[in-house]
Structures are given as structure tokens and as C-alpha cells.
Design a protein around this motif. Structure first.
Motif, PDB file in Angstrom:
ATOM      1  N   GLU A 164       0.837  -1.199   0.000  1.00 23.72           N
ATOM      2  CA  GLU A 164       0.000   0.000   0.000  1.00 23.72           C
ATOM      3  C   GLU A 164       0.871   1.248   0.000  1.00 23.72           C
ATOM      4  OE1 GLU A 164      -3.758  -0.056   2.307  1.00 23.72           O
ATOM      5  OE2 GLU A 164      -2.840   1.608   3.420  1.00 23.72           O
ATOM      6  N   VAL A 165       0.515   2.221  -0.873  1.00 27.46           N
ATOM      7  CA  VAL A 165       1.356   3.407  -1.033  1.00 27.46           C
ATOM      8  C   VAL A 165       0.772   4.645  -0.367  1.00 27.46           C
ATOM      9  CG1 VAL A 165       2.359   2.560  -3.174  1.00 27.46           C
ATOM     10  CG2 VAL A 165       0.308   4.008  -3.263  1.00 27.46           C
ATOM     11  N   GLY A 166      -0.429   4.543   0.184  1.00 28.02           N
ATOM     12  CA  GLY A 166      -1.013   5.684   0.864  1.00 28.02           C
ATOM     13  C   GLY A 166      -2.524   5.630   0.860  1.00 28.02           C
ATOM     14  N   LEU A 167      -3.139   6.658   1.463  1.00 30.99           N
ATOM     15  CA  LEU A 167      -4.597   6.778   1.554  1.00 30.99           C
ATOM     16  C   LEU A 167      -5.086   7.834   0.578  1.00 30.99           C
ATOM     17  CD1 LEU A 167      -7.435   6.530   2.867  1.00 30.99           C
ATOM     18  CD2 LEU A 167      -6.630   8.108   4.638  1.00 30.99           C
ATOM     19  N   ARG A 168      -6.100   7.469  -0.210  1.00 32.50           N
ATOM     20  CA  ARG A 168      -6.706   8.406  -1.163  1.00 32.50           C
ATOM     21  C   ARG A 168      -8.210   8.472  -0.912  1.00 32.50           C
ATOM     22  NH1 ARG A 168      -5.195   6.856  -6.910  1.00 32.50           N
ATOM     23  NH2 ARG A 168      -3.401   8.234  -6.553  1.00 32.50           N
ATOM     24  N   PHE A 169      -8.718   9.641  -0.592  1.00 30.64           N
ATOM     25  CA  PHE A 169     -10.161   9.845  -0.506  1.00 30.64           C
ATOM     26  C   PHE A 169     -10.707  10.078  -1.912  1.00 30.64           C
ATOM     27  CE2 PHE A 169      -8.760  10.911   3.780  1.00 30.64           C
ATOM     28  CZ  PHE A 169      -9.711  10.280   4.558  1.00 30.64           C
ATOM     29  N   VAL A 170     -11.825   9.443  -2.220  1.00 35.38           N
ATOM     30  CA  VAL A 170     -12.392   9.535  -3.566  1.00 35.38           C
ATOM     31  C   VAL A 170     -13.852   9.978  -3.486  1.00 35.38           C
ATOM     32  CG1 VAL A 170     -10.841   7.748  -4.461  1.00 35.38           C
ATOM     33  CG2 VAL A 170     -13.116   7.105  -3.618  1.00 35.38           C
ATOM     34  N   ASP A 171     -14.403  10.411  -4.650  1.00 37.04           N
ATOM     35  CA  ASP A 171     -15.817  10.746  -4.733  1.00 37.04           C
ATOM     36  C   ASP A 171     -16.577   9.600  -5.396  1.00 37.04           C
ATOM     37  OD1 ASP A 171     -15.369  10.937  -7.508  1.00 37.04           O
ATOM     38  OD2 ASP A 171     -15.155  13.130  -7.436  1.00 37.04           O
ATOM     39  N   GLU A 172     -17.874   9.803  -5.621  1.00 38.68           N
ATOM     40  CA  GLU A 172     -18.715   8.719  -6.139  1.00 38.68           C
ATOM     41  C   GLU A 172     -18.306   8.257  -7.534  1.00 38.68           C
ATOM     42  OE1 GLU A 172     -21.207  10.826  -3.035  1.00 38.68           O
ATOM     43  OE2 GLU A 172     -19.692  11.354  -4.557  1.00 38.68           O
ATOM     44  N   ASP A 173     -17.554   9.074  -8.271  1.00 32.13           N
ATOM     45  CA  ASP A 173     -17.079   8.680  -9.602  1.00 32.13           C
ATOM     46  C   ASP A 173     -15.668   8.115  -9.576  1.00 32.13           C
ATOM     47  OD1 ASP A 173     -19.471   9.537 -10.879  1.00 32.13           O
ATOM     48  OD2 ASP A 173     -18.763  11.613 -10.771  1.00 32.13           O
ATOM     49  N   GLY A 174     -15.107   8.001  -8.375  1.00 28.33           N
ATOM     50  CA  GLY A 174     -13.748   7.492  -8.254  1.00 28.33           C
ATOM     51  C   GLY A 174     -12.686   8.557  -8.386  1.00 28.33           C
ATOM     52  N   GLY A 175     -13.093   9.823  -8.554  1.00 28.93           N
ATOM     53  CA  GLY A 175     -12.119  10.896  -8.659  1.00 28.93           C
ATOM     54  C   GLY A 175     -11.444  11.185  -7.330  1.00 28.93           C
ATOM     55  N   THR A 176     -10.207  11.621  -7.396  1.00 30.87           N
ATOM     56  CA  THR A 176      -9.438  11.883  -6.183  1.00 30.87           C
ATOM     57  C   THR A 176      -9.903  13.168  -5.512  1.00 30.87           C
ATOM     58  OG1 THR A 176      -7.491  10.749  -7.058  1.00 30.87           O
ATOM     59  CG2 THR A 176      -7.133  12.312  -5.258  1.00 30.87           C
ATOM     60  N   VAL A 177     -10.251  13.068  -4.237  1.00 28.71           N
ATOM     61  CA  VAL A 177     -10.584  14.225  -3.416  1.00 28.71           C
ATOM     62  C   VAL A 177      -9.329  14.755  -2.734  1.00 28.71           C
ATOM     63  CG1 VAL A 177     -11.887  15.022  -1.404  1.00 28.71           C
ATOM     64  CG2 VAL A 177     -12.954  13.447  -3.045  1.00 28.71           C
ATOM     65  N   SER A 178      -8.552  13.862  -2.154  1.00 31.73           N
ATOM     66  CA  SER A 178      -7.307  14.213  -1.474  1.00 31.73           C
ATOM     67  C   SER A 178      -6.525  12.933  -1.273  1.00 31.73           C
ATOM     68  CB  SER A 178      -7.582  14.880  -0.116  1.00 31.73           C
ATOM     69  OG  SER A 178      -8.369  14.027   0.698  1.00 31.73           O
ATOM     70  N   GLU A 179      -5.243  13.071  -1.020  1.00 32.18           N
ATOM     71  CA  GLU A 179      -4.451  11.858  -0.792  1.00 32.18           C
ATOM     72  C   GLU A 179      -3.313  12.120   0.181  1.00 32.18           C
ATOM     73  OE1 GLU A 179      -1.507  11.838  -4.689  1.00 32.18           O
ATOM     74  OE2 GLU A 179      -3.475  10.879  -4.879  1.00 32.18           O
ATOM     75  N   PHE A 180      -2.955  11.033   0.880  1.00 29.79           N
ATOM     76  CA  PHE A 180      -1.917  11.057   1.898  1.00 29.79           C
ATOM     77  C   PHE A 180      -0.911   9.952   1.586  1.00 29.79           C
ATOM     78  CE2 PHE A 180      -5.678  12.894   3.625  1.00 29.79           C
ATOM     79  CZ  PHE A 180      -5.267  13.924   4.464  1.00 29.79           C
TER      80      PHE A 180
END
Length: 404
Positions: A70-86
Motif C-alpha cells: 500500500e502506497v497511501g490513503l486516497r479519498f475519492v468521490d462517487e465517480d472514483g475521482g481523487t478528493v485528497s491523498e496522503f
């Protein structure tokens, strides 16, 4: 002291305790309710002082090699688009943000610990304790299969709803089970081309979230979370449980339909009513608690696996340097309890703040993660999801232990 010790539970805390107790000269037997070693389980991590414990076991490299990638945490929206990432190593924190340096499947870590014990530890599978009789000088253990055995010490390294613990922790020793009002369902789903090495997290209204995380076996680990005041969801039979999950997540987009479609074929589906365990004391007579049976943090706290490893080491160290089990148990609890209590002290609003009810709440949470992921504040917020105790334990030093 050279003691005959029974350890009940063979997940993480149990094998870790068996390793150190055997290395310090005791006669150790591990009892596990399941008929064979448990090989399943979801993503867990090792942080802080627990890394030092693995290094003293000469297992750090083995755990790193068995990592999920695992390379990090990515928050996504309902379309799978990136909201933010850590990213895993953002903020100069040595990989102890949401994704730690040492991310591994529970079953893989348990296997590494069991194998490290070698031939000095005896393993009993397919049985469990139904009675404990502590005479003051020994504990007579009665098993469900009918056999009785005598041990000098019993270490209860079971889960948060441990039945063995409840045989002895009664009256003013009865633990408090603090429900967080959140259910988590874990399962393994087939990997697709849409999957990558990120932990992806979708929040939706209704205090629900959907997670996908990579593993090292060619599949993907999924998690469905829902907050509710209802009780009993984790006790549903398999058919009703799957129907309930489908109903609660039927309107959720992104990869959710794929997860729901995999429910029928998932032989590792597990649902937990997340509950912290707070015990007034961790020992009574010659019986001592370790791991979730004593102090369950829940995955929301994020430090439970590490505490199991640290606790196993500290218990063995205190038994080695003490003149009696009572003295050792008191020293073990004195050393470890401050770290446990800090880890159980969840951030204000958790887990509700990360599981908003409304669309406006979800939008606000996503805005918050974007801010947290921005350069100026990333160093401060890089420990999101890493566990309350993983930073403070760096100020402490493990007690010395002389292992043979």
C-alpha cells in the motif's frame, strides 16, 4: 521463575507472547478455538515501539517482505475521482501516517509469529476453556473437550468479547464494553484493472463509507462501514447479513456494486460491532489479560496490533524480572496502561466526524481532507488514522529482557 503457561488465542497477541515467554525459559502452550491456524484477515499495521519489538525478534525484514504494498490513503468521490491523498511517507513521519511503513495482512503476521516460535511452543487447536479454578498456587483449566490441565499462569489473549476473560473478570473487575455505534464488514473481492496500490476511501451520506485496499495475494480487501444505534447486526445469520448489507449500500456508487456482487462468494466475510474494552484491572490471581481481551482499541484507534506486540514483550519482561506472577502483572499493567489509555482516547467526534450523516457533512469532510493534505499543514495532520499512541510511545523505552 520457570512457569507452565497457557496462552489462549492464536491471532497476534497470543503467538507474540508465546515467542517471548518461551525465549525467557517458560513451558508454553497456546490454545486456539479454531481447528487450524487462522489464515484470513484484513490489513493491519505495525507502528512505533512495536517495530522495535519486531526488530528484537529479528522479524522486521520478514514483515516488510510480506507487506501489502500500500502506497497511501486516497479519498475519492462517487465517480472514483481523487478528493485528497496522503502518501505513505508524507510529512517526514517515517511512514506512520494513515498508511504505515509496515502494512500487512493479519493472517500473514500471525503466521510469521507462529513460525518464529519454533519447536519450543506447544499448540492445541479446536478446543477452548470452559472453566478456570485458581487455587492461588496454580490454575486448573477445564476445556470444552473434557480434558483438565494445570498451569502456573494463564494468559488470555483473545478478542474483545473473550469468554475466558469473563470467567474471572466478574464483580468489580467486570470490563466495560464501550460500543462506538459503528459496524464494519470486511471481505476479500477479486482484483480488477481499476485497483491500484492505494487505500481508497469513499464517504457517502447516511454515515456510510466504502474502502478498497491492496493486498499481496492478487486480490483486493474491501470494507463497508455504517454508523447506527441499532444492535444485533453482527449476529445475523450469513444470508440475512448479506441481504442487510445489500440493502444499506444499494444506492452507493463507485465500486460498491462490485463489492456487493462479491458477497455471496466471499468465504471470509466478517462483521464487527466496533467496541472498545476497558478493564478495571488486567489480572486476577494467576490469570492475566493481553491484547483485545484487555484493552480493545478498535480499528478506529489504529494502534491495536502494535499494542498487542508491545504488551506481549512487556509481559514477558516483567515476568522475567519479578519474583512472583502478582508482582509481574502489576508491573506490566503499570508500564502499559498509560499507553493503552492514550490510544483509546479517540480524537474529538470520532468516529462520527469521518462518517457524516448528510450531504453537507460529506462535502465538509472532503474539504477538510483537502486542507489536511495540503503542503502547509500536511506535517501536522499526517497521523490521520495512525493511532493516538503511535507518537507518544516513541518517548518510552522498552524494559530490558534477556532472551535465550
Amino acid at each position: 521463575m520457570t512457569l507452565r503457561i497457557l496462552v489462549t488465542g492464536a491471532s497476534i497477541a497470543g503467538p507474540a507472547a508465546a515467542y517471548w515467554l518461551d525465549r525467557t525459559g517458560h513451558d508454553v502452550t497456546v490454545l486456539e478455538r479454531t481447528p487450524e491456524p487462522r489464515t484470513g484477515g484484513q490489513n493491519i499495521d505495525v507502528r512505533g515501539l512495536a517495530r522495535d519489538v519486531l526488530e528484537r525478534m529479528d522479524l522486521l525484514d520478514a514483515v516488510r517482505r510480506a507487506g501489502t504494498g500500500e502506497v497511501g490513503l486516497r479519498f475519492v468521490d462517487e465517480d472514483g475521482g481523487t478528493v485528497s491523498e496522503f502518501p505513505a511517507h508524507a510529512g517526514g513521519d517515517g511512514g506512520d501516517g494513515p498508511t504505515a511503513e509496515l502494512e500487512i495482512l493479519r493472517g500473514d503476521l500471525a503466521e510469521i509469529l507462529r513460525d518464529a516460535c519454533g519447536d519450543g511452543v506447544t499448540w492445541w487447536y479446536g478446543d477452548h476453556v470452559v472453566d478456570l479454578d485458581d487455587s492461588g498456587s496454580a490454575v486448573t483449566v477445564t476445556l470444552a473437550g473434557g480434558a483438565t490441565h494445570e498451569f502456573d499462569v494463564v494468559v488470555v489473549a483473545e478478542g474483545p468479547r473473550s469468554r475466558t476473560r469473563d470467567l474471572v473478570m466478574t464483580g468489580d473487575r467486570t470490563p466495560v464494553l464501550d460500543r462506538l455505534g459503528m459496524y464494519s464488514a470486511w471481505l476479500t473481492v477479486p482484483r480488477t484493472d481499476a485497483d491500484d496500490r492505494w487505500w481508497r476511501w469513499l464517504n457517502v451520506p447516511g454515515s456510510r463509507s466504502v474502502h478498497l485496499r491492496p493486498d499481496n495475494t492478487g486480490s483486493t480487501r474491501a470494507m463497508l462501514n455504517v454508523m447506527t444505534d441499532e444492535t444485533g447486526l453482527a449476529d445475523l445469520d450469513p444470508h440475512d447479513l448479506r441481504a442487510e448489507l445489500r440493502e444499506r449500500f444499494a444506492d452507493v456508487g463507485w465500486e460498491t456494486p462490485r463489492i456487493l456482487a462479491a458477497l455471496d462468494d466471499a468465504d471470509d466475510l466478517y462483521v464487527d460491532d466496533l467496541t472498545q474494552v476497558r478493564c478495571p484491572t488486567w489480572s486476577h490471581g494467576r490469570v492475566v489479560l493481553l491484547g483485545d481481551a484487555a484493552w480493545c482499541i478498535t480499528p478506529i484507534g489504529g494502534f491495536g496490533t502494535s499494542l498487542a506486540l508491545i504488551g506481549a514483550y512487556v509481559l514477558a519482561a516483567q515476568l522475567q524480572r519479578s519474583s512472583s506472577p502478582d508482582e509481574a502483572f502489576a508491573a506490566y499493567e503499570s508500564w502499559l496502561r498509560p499507553l493503552v489509555e492514550e490510544s483509546q482516547d479517540l480524537p474529538p467526534g470520532a468516529p462520527r466526524v469521518a462518517n457524516p450523516r448528510s450531504r453537507a457533512g460529506v462535502a465538509l469532510f472532503r474539504t477538510g481532507t483537502r486542507l489536511a493534505a495540503s503542503g502547509p499543514v500536511r506535517a501536522v495532520t499526517s497521523r490521520l488514522g495512525s493511532g493516538s499512541g503511535s507518537g507518544s510511545d516513541e518517548q518510552r523505552t522498552l524494559p530490558e529482557l534477556d532472551a535465550s
